[in-house]
Design a protein around this motif. Structure first.
Motif, PDB file in Angstrom:
ATOM      1  N   ALA A   1       8.843   3.764  -6.585  1.00  0.00           N
ATOM      2  CA  ALA A   1       8.461   4.202  -5.244  1.00  0.00           C
ATOM      3  C   ALA A   1       7.002   3.870  -4.955  1.00  0.00           C
ATOM      4  N   ALA A   2       6.141   4.067  -5.934  1.00  0.00           N
ATOM      5  CA  ALA A   2       4.727   3.743  -5.740  1.00  0.00           C
ATOM      6  C   ALA A   2       4.536   2.240  -5.544  1.00  0.00           C
ATOM      7  N   ALA A   3       5.300   1.462  -6.308  1.00  0.00           N
ATOM      8  CA  ALA A   3       5.194   0.010  -6.170  1.00  0.00           C
ATOM      9  C   ALA A   3       5.590  -0.429  -4.763  1.00  0.00           C
ATOM     10  N   PHE A   4       6.693   0.113  -4.264  1.00  0.00           N
ATOM     11  CA  PHE A   4       7.110  -0.229  -2.901  1.00  0.00           C
ATOM     12  C   PHE A   4       6.157   0.361  -1.869  1.00  0.00           C
ATOM     13  N   GLY A   5       5.770   1.606  -2.075  1.00  0.00           N
ATOM     14  CA  GLY A   5       4.871   2.253  -1.114  1.00  0.00           C
ATOM     15  C   GLY A   5       3.539   1.547  -0.991  1.00  0.00           C
ATOM     16  N   ALA A   6       3.052   0.988  -2.107  1.00  0.00           N
ATOM     17  CA  ALA A   6       1.764   0.291  -2.070  1.00  0.00           C
ATOM     18  C   ALA A   6       1.811  -0.930  -1.164  1.00  0.00           C
ATOM     19  N   THR A   7       3.004  -1.519  -1.005  1.00  0.00           N
ATOM     20  CA  THR A   7       3.104  -2.689  -0.128  1.00  0.00           C
ATOM     21  C   THR A   7       2.903  -2.319   1.331  1.00  0.00           C
ATOM     22  N   GLY A   8       2.962  -1.033   1.643  1.00  0.00           N
ATOM     23  CA  GLY A   8       2.713  -0.592   3.015  1.00  0.00           C
ATOM     24  C   GLY A   8       1.301  -0.851   3.475  1.00  0.00           C
ATOM     25  N   PHE A   9       0.412  -1.183   2.559  1.00  0.00           N
ATOM     26  CA  PHE A   9      -0.980  -1.455   2.937  1.00  0.00           C
ATOM     27  C   PHE A   9      -1.214  -2.924   3.279  1.00  0.00           C
TER      28      PHE A   9
ATOM     29  N   ALA B   1       2.170  -7.635  -4.199  1.00  0.00           N
ATOM     30  CA  ALA B   1       2.387  -7.670  -5.648  1.00  0.00           C
ATOM     31  C   ALA B   1       1.208  -7.036  -6.385  1.00  0.00           C
ATOM     32  N   LEU B   2      -0.008  -7.327  -5.907  1.00  0.00           N
ATOM     33  CA  LEU B   2      -1.204  -6.756  -6.545  1.00  0.00           C
ATOM     34  C   LEU B   2      -1.234  -5.245  -6.380  1.00  0.00           C
ATOM     35  N   TYR B   3      -1.000  -4.760  -5.149  1.00  0.00           N
ATOM     36  CA  TYR B   3      -0.997  -3.319  -4.905  1.00  0.00           C
ATOM     37  C   TYR B   3       0.094  -2.633  -5.728  1.00  0.00           C
ATOM     38  N   ALA B   4       1.283  -3.262  -5.747  1.00  0.00           N
ATOM     39  CA  ALA B   4       2.387  -2.685  -6.523  1.00  0.00           C
ATOM     40  C   ALA B   4       2.030  -2.625  -8.000  1.00  0.00           C
ATOM     41  N   GLY B   5       1.432  -3.702  -8.503  1.00  0.00           N
ATOM     42  CA  GLY B   5       1.030  -3.722  -9.907  1.00  0.00           C
ATOM     43  C   GLY B   5       0.008  -2.640 -10.215  1.00  0.00           C
ATOM     44  N   LEU B   6      -0.985  -2.473  -9.346  1.00  0.00           N
ATOM     45  CA  LEU B   6      -1.998  -1.433  -9.563  1.00  0.00           C
ATOM     46  C   LEU B   6      -1.381  -0.046  -9.523  1.00  0.00           C
TER      47      LEU B   6
END
Length: 857
Positions: free
Chosen positions: A388-396, A711-716
């Protein structure tokens, strides 16, 4: 700061309390899940829309987006629906004209269309427009007018037919056919059946491609797409337009006419509808395939039915979340259904896999569920939150197509986990003798994965890791050859009418569909921009208002001035019936002879009438020849209203269409090798350019950057959450190693096979990170609990659960390969291959890595 042990203790208490509540109150738990699902379905059905406009998927504040919005504001007809009619190479075919006029009448009477353009009156077209045509076209027109030389040189019909008598024997078949037609028209004019004896000049000029192969009708839709409008509402006028075409083609005279509908709103509506059909079908196929897989694995129907019921409830909750969080779906975010079909059942599968090895050791199912929650629950929670965090991070990211999918999928995954860990155990507790519903698996908590067949991975850990390293090094070489394909036509579905017509137009004249647009403030700026743009080697020509500033002007003037000047005056009347009789005698066995005999038999009244018609026709021809011979470029004020609406903005600005060179060796201008050079060249001459090619070029850059950022946000986000859970960087790296290896291997395979990334499948990196990381998370959790089991991280049902959950997710994406939309199909293929590689790296690489690290636990 809370210690790791204290955090784990609180987590275990939470999971135990959750399990006890569900097992103690199964009816209440299930009723609440069903009630919320029902309310969610009603809420989503009433409020969830679909956004078809691709341009709104990217930040409207970007400079190039603002330029496009300004163009749309100044030229309101930019999104007209376009009816394409195949003229079969003859745009003046009376049947084609009749069809277009009949269609125009029907559409004007239909309130669903605000305006309709079928052409413009020929008499309103300034002769100066001819100078805006290519030089070859001007030469062709001059040659046609030269063929009218005998008429211009003959003051009377008698003079003309007298010349024909002397030259008839030397005429070719085409000239003889023209002469036959003239005689037929003379006879009909004498009978009062027609008002002209010369070849008919079309009363209406149609909108056609340069080759004349296709004619266009432009229809302004009353119900224009909105951000949250339903697809059904947006499609009503388009369906009505197609119904009008079908109704006309059902009439006998028009049965041979080929016509269809395309244009920006039609393409978007058709693509949207096809995406919905494809995603819905893929979801249904995926659920059916998962059910069959579950029946095959669990050997009975009750458990698969409970899994599917939990999944269905979770999807209902997720639709409500999508409505609340975003309010609409679009061509990318609609695949969240497919994502959740695979992921939504994963939590139940992990729970079942653990229960299978634990429940034989418990007297009651409630105790086994508590134990399963404590042992499998941490991996489920961490996997859920990490994904969920990986997907949610792509919202940025700046690309709404990815951002909205990420937000919807993130919330949907959490909700599906909540439902799975509530509804499934509740249903299990409500079944008679729940222990009989699950297969008991011998070996208990340390049962080896695949009955120990993969224990060699543990035994030769160093060799396995070295082999994987070599394979991934080769994959890196292949990955460097992966390219991004900017050609949108390659993604669109073949079976959609608007796409088929768009491809036919592009094949006939690619520039009609794919060009750049420059808006000039006034005529002087338009003239300067046109000259600069035409000087570019990447540009074939500048159309639109560019036709007011002709290229090769002096050469065109010379061609037109070379047309012979007509003879002055009408001259004395000469009886033409004698000449007609001579022609009848000379060609008595041919259609020409029959037509001439009919003219020769005319009485005086008929002859006088025909002569008067000829005199009127000739006077018009002479006047038009004089105008054409002295033609000067038209101005915007000279244009008929129908053309002004196309090329003159609401503020008086002028629209220039910048056409690229024709396709080279079959390579479209949308190919990356041509698109970039063309757009950059246009920018050099006109920095404020916009239009289809510019939008595709700029959006491709934004999409690539957005997916890299996603991908970077999801990875972080993944690393941060895993550090919070594992508290050791080595454990985190082990958890993400399978998905990172799979991504590199996937890109290597794509590069080696010559496959490209595109608008749809370029989201593979953040998707694969979000979906694939859970496999490594569950394996590392199990390894930490039981570090000595073999294969490391896969024993005790973990490997079985990982295999089944990856299989269900893979099935969901594999079902997308049934899509007609080639973009969705390509995403399904890439994700299917990627998930298969995640499984391979999880069961063949990760155990070796974990075994090498066992001494460091």
């Amino acid at each position: 700061m809370i210690s790791r042990r204290a955090m784990e203790r609180r987590r275990d208490q939470f999971l135990t309390g959750w399990a006890r509540f569900v097992t103690a109150r199964p009816r209440l738990t299930l009723a609440l899940c069903v009630l919320v699902a029902a309310l969610s379905a009603v809420y989503a059905a009433r409020n969830l829309g679909f956004m078809a406009d691709r341009s709104r998927l990217i930040d409207p504040g970007l400079d190039w987006q603002q330029r496009y919005a300004e163009y749309q504001r100044l030229f309101p007809r930019w999104d007209d629906a376009v009816v394409v009619v195949d003229t079969r190479g003859d745009p003046n075919d009376p049947l084609v004209g009749a069809f277009i006029d009949a269609l125009g009448e029907r559409l004007r009477a239909d309130p669903r269309f605000d305006d309709v353009l079928t052409g413009f009156p020929t008499q309103n077209a300034p002769v100066g427009l001819l100078l805006g045509e290519p030089l070859s076209r001007v030469e062709s027109v001059a040659a046609d007018l030269a063929r009218a030389g005998p008429v211009a040189a003959s003051p009377s019909l008698g003079h003309l037919l007298g010349l024909s008598v002397f030259g008839a024997r030397a005429m070719g078949e085409a000239d003889l056919a023209d002469l036959t037609g003239l005689l037929v028209r003379v006879a009909e004019a004498g009978d009062g059946q027609r008002a002209t004896v010369l070849a008919d000049i079309p009363e209406t000029q149609r909108f056609v491609t340069p080759s004349g192969r296709f004619a266009f009708v432009f229809a302004t839709l009353q119900d224009r797409p909105g951000a949250k409008a339903s697809v059904v509402a947006n499609g009503r006028p388009i369906r009505a337009l197609r119904q009008h075409i079908r109704a006309l083609r059902a009439q006998a005279p028009f049965a041979s006419i080929e016509a269809g509908v395309t244009g920006v709103p039609v393409l978007e509506s058709d693509e949207t509808r096809q995406s919905m059909v494809d995603s819905t079908r893929a979801t249904a196929i995926g659920m059916a395939a998962i059910a069959l897989l579950a029946v095959g694995v669990y050997r009975r129907a009750s458990v698969p039915l409970m899994i599917l019921a939990s999944l269905a409830l979770g999807l209902c909750w997720s639709f409500a979340w999508a409505t609340l969080a975003v309010g609409h779906l679009q061509v990318l975010s609609i695949v969240f259904m497919v994502i959740l079909v695979g992921l939504g059942s994963d939590m139940s599968i992990h729970l079942i896999s653990r229960l299978e090895v634990l429940h034989p050791d418990h007297d009651h199912m409630a105790g086994a569920i508590e134990d399963a929650f404590r042992t499998a629950g941490p991996g489920i929670l961490t996997g859920t939150l990490t994904t969920a965090a990986a997907f949610g991070a792509t919202g940025f990211t700046g690309f709404a197509g990815v951002a909205e999918l990420g937000v919807i999928a993130a919330g949907g995954i959490v909700l599906c986990t909540l439902v799975s860990l509530s509804a499934f155990p509740a249903m299990l507790m409500l079944t008679p003798d729940p222990a009989r519903r699950l297969r008991g698996r011998q070996g208990g908590a340390s049962r080896p994965y695949m009955r120990g067949r993969l224990n060699w991975v543990d035994g030769r850990a160093g060799v396995v890791v070295a082999c994987w390293g070599a394979a991934l090094a080769l994959a890196a070489l292949g990955a460097s050859r992966v390219r991004y394909d900017t050609d949108l036509l390659k993604m669109l579905p073949d079976n959609v009418e608007s796409v088929a017509w768009e491809r036919r137009i592009a094949a006939d004249d690619e520039r009609s569909a794919w060009h750049a647009i420059v808006v000039a403030r006034d005529a002087q700026e338009a003239r300067e921009l046109t000259a600069r743009l035409r000087a570019l080697p990447e540009v074939a020509d500048v159309g639109g208002a560019g036709m007011l500033f002709p290229a090769d002007l002096e050469a065109k003037r010379a061609v037109l001035r070379a047309i012979p000047a007509p003879a002055a005056g009408e001259g004395p009347p000469v009886d033409f019936r004698g000449a007609a009789a001579s022609l009848a005698d000379s060609f008595d066995e041919r259609p020409l002879g029959a037509a001439a005999a009919r003219v020769a038999a005319m009485n005086d009244e008929q002859a006088a009438r025909a002569q008067a018609v000829y005199a009127s026709d000739r006077a018009g021809l002479v006047a038009r020849l004089a105008l054409i011979r002295s033609a000067e470029p038209a101005t915007a004020a000279d244009l008929p209203t129908e053309l002004r609406d196309q090329f003159v903005g609401t503020d008086g600005s002028l629209l220039l269409r910048v056409y690229p060179r024709a396709a080279e060796n079959g390579v479209s201008v949308l190919d990356a090798s041509r698109l970039g050079p063309f757009v950059r060249a246009v920018y050099g001459a006109a920095p404020r350019a916009t239009g289809p090619t510019v939008q595709i070029y700029e959006s491709a850059g934004v999409i690539r950057a957005a997916n890299v950022s996603a991908a970077l946000y999801a990875g972080l986000a993944i690393v941060a959450l895993l550090l919070l859970d594992f508290r050791r960087l080595g454990h985190v790296l082990c958890a993400v190693a399978p998905v990172l290896a799979a991504m590199l291997a996937l890109l290597g395979l794509m590069g080696g096979a010559g496959l490209s990334l595109n608008f749809a499948n370029t989201i593979v990196a953040p998707l694969l990170l979000g979906l694939g990381v859970t496999a490594g998370v569950h394996a590392v959790h199990r390894w930490r609990q039981q570090p000595g089991d073999r294969p490391a991280g896969l024993a005790g049902g973990a490997g079985r659960a990982i295999t089944l959950t990856l299989a269900t997710t893979l099935i969901g994406f594999a079902a997308m390969m049934t899509a007609e939309h080639r973009g969705i199909r390509s995403l399904g293929f890439v994700m299917t291959a990627g998930l298969a590689l995640v499984w391979a790296s999880t069961v063949l690489l990760l155990p070796a890595v974990l075994r090498l690290r066992t001494r460091n636990v």
